[in-house]
Design an enzyme around this catalytic site. Structure first.
Site, mmCIF file in Angstrom:
data_model
loop_
_atom_site.group_PDB
_atom_site.id
_atom_site.type_symbol
_atom_site.label_atom_id
_atom_site.label_comp_id
_atom_site.label_asym_id
_atom_site.label_seq_id
_atom_site.Cartn_x
_atom_site.Cartn_y
_atom_site.Cartn_z
ATOM 1 C CD GLU A 240 28.779 -26.583 56.273
ATOM 2 O OE1 GLU A 240 27.822 -26.683 55.666
ATOM 3 O OE2 GLU A 240 29.772 -26.177 55.788
ATOM 4 C CG HIS B 122 30.801 -29.851 60.272
ATOM 5 N ND1 HIS B 122 31.787 -30.628 59.556
ATOM 6 C CD2 HIS B 122 31.212 -28.651 59.894
ATOM 7 C CE1 HIS B 122 32.327 -29.936 58.865
ATOM 8 N NE2 HIS B 122 32.113 -28.646 59.045
ATOM 9 C CG HIS C 174 36.500 -28.154 60.872
ATOM 10 N ND1 HIS C 174 36.742 -26.842 60.295
ATOM 11 C CD2 HIS C 174 35.445 -28.787 60.259
ATOM 12 C CE1 HIS C 174 35.823 -26.581 59.560
ATOM 13 N NE2 HIS C 174 34.860 -27.587 59.303
ATOM 14 C CG HIS D 20 34.637 -28.874 54.840
ATOM 15 N ND1 HIS D 20 33.324 -28.480 54.578
ATOM 16 C CD2 HIS D 20 34.750 -28.408 56.094
ATOM 17 C CE1 HIS D 20 32.741 -27.593 55.420
ATOM 18 N NE2 HIS D 20 33.630 -27.587 56.453
HETATM 19 ZN ZN ZN Z 1 33.365 -27.106 58.474
#
Ligand code: ZN
Length: 220
Positions: A79, A98, A100, A161
């Site tokens: 990413e 980023h 999750h 996501h």
């Molecule tokens: Zn991801």
């Protein structure tokens, strides 16, 4: 900060993300903006596909704006484009994560925004958090959609996501990720009980202005 210090700080950040359940396995990624060198913008970023539990400082890569590895060996995070787009769009951003995390991801999967619910959220994250339009993982398309929905705020939900968060320092972004997750959890719990009370518009306006002034962002 030396490269060594930044690498150690990123590994420590990954350990905290893992311990707090904000990432799992090798999912998610962390980066820090470095001092430019020889006219090149530089960033330190986690490598692709190495689980956080076995990640070592030497595996953190230094890359340039073109995603080329300048120092270290390996492949930068899948990413990376999303991180680079956030740095390009926001001169005030010194670190990007980023994540999750479960509750923020649940909102992202439902395609819902996180409304502005409490004062701390607005003055820290910049208001309600938008869910970006869906984009394919690891593409420039996702990077552009994420940055557009992020706008001036500290976080954005990535449709189906996870989430992307930014801040001046790595420590700040870690706190942003934790707060985003806590707010998402509170919102989902409160919603299961019925009516949701959002912050009044006039209060929201004052608090967003305070957030912008505090962070040196344009107020208009
Ligand atoms: Zn991801």
């Amino acid at each position: 900060m030396t490269y060594e210090e930044v690498r150690n700080a990123i590994v420590a950040a990954c350990e905290r993300l893992d311990a707090e359940g904000l990432v799992a396995g090798s999912s998610g990624n962390v980066s820090v903006r470095l001092e430019p060198k020889d006219g090149q913008e530089l960033f330190a970023i986690t490598p692709s596909g190495i689980p956080y539990r076995v990640l070592e400082p030497a595996q953190i890569l230094v890359i340039n704006n073109e995603k080329e590895v300048i120092d270290g060996e390996g492949r930068p995070s899948t990413e990376t484009l999303m991180h680079l787009a956030a740095y390009r769009a926001r001169a005030d951003v010194g670190s990007v994560i980023h994540s999750h995390s479960i509750y923020a991801s649940a909102l992202a999967i439902a395609g819902e925004d996180l409304p502005p619910l409490i004062d701390e959220q607005v003055v820290t994250l910049g208001g309600g958090i938008k869910c970006a339009e869906w984009g394919m993982s690891a593409t420039e398309d996702l990077a552009q959609k994420a940055v557009a929905a992020l706008d001036f705020r500290r976080s954005v939900l990535l449709r189906s996501h996870g989430a992307l968060s930014v801040g001046k320092t790595l420590e700040e972004v870690l706190d942003v990720c934790s707060l985003l997750e806590r707010m998402s959890q509170i919102y989902i719990l409160a919603r299961s009980m019925g009516n949701i009370e959002k912050l009044p518009e006039n209060i929201l306006e004052i608090e967003i202005k305070y957030y912008k002034i505090k962070n040196g962002l344009p107020t208009e």
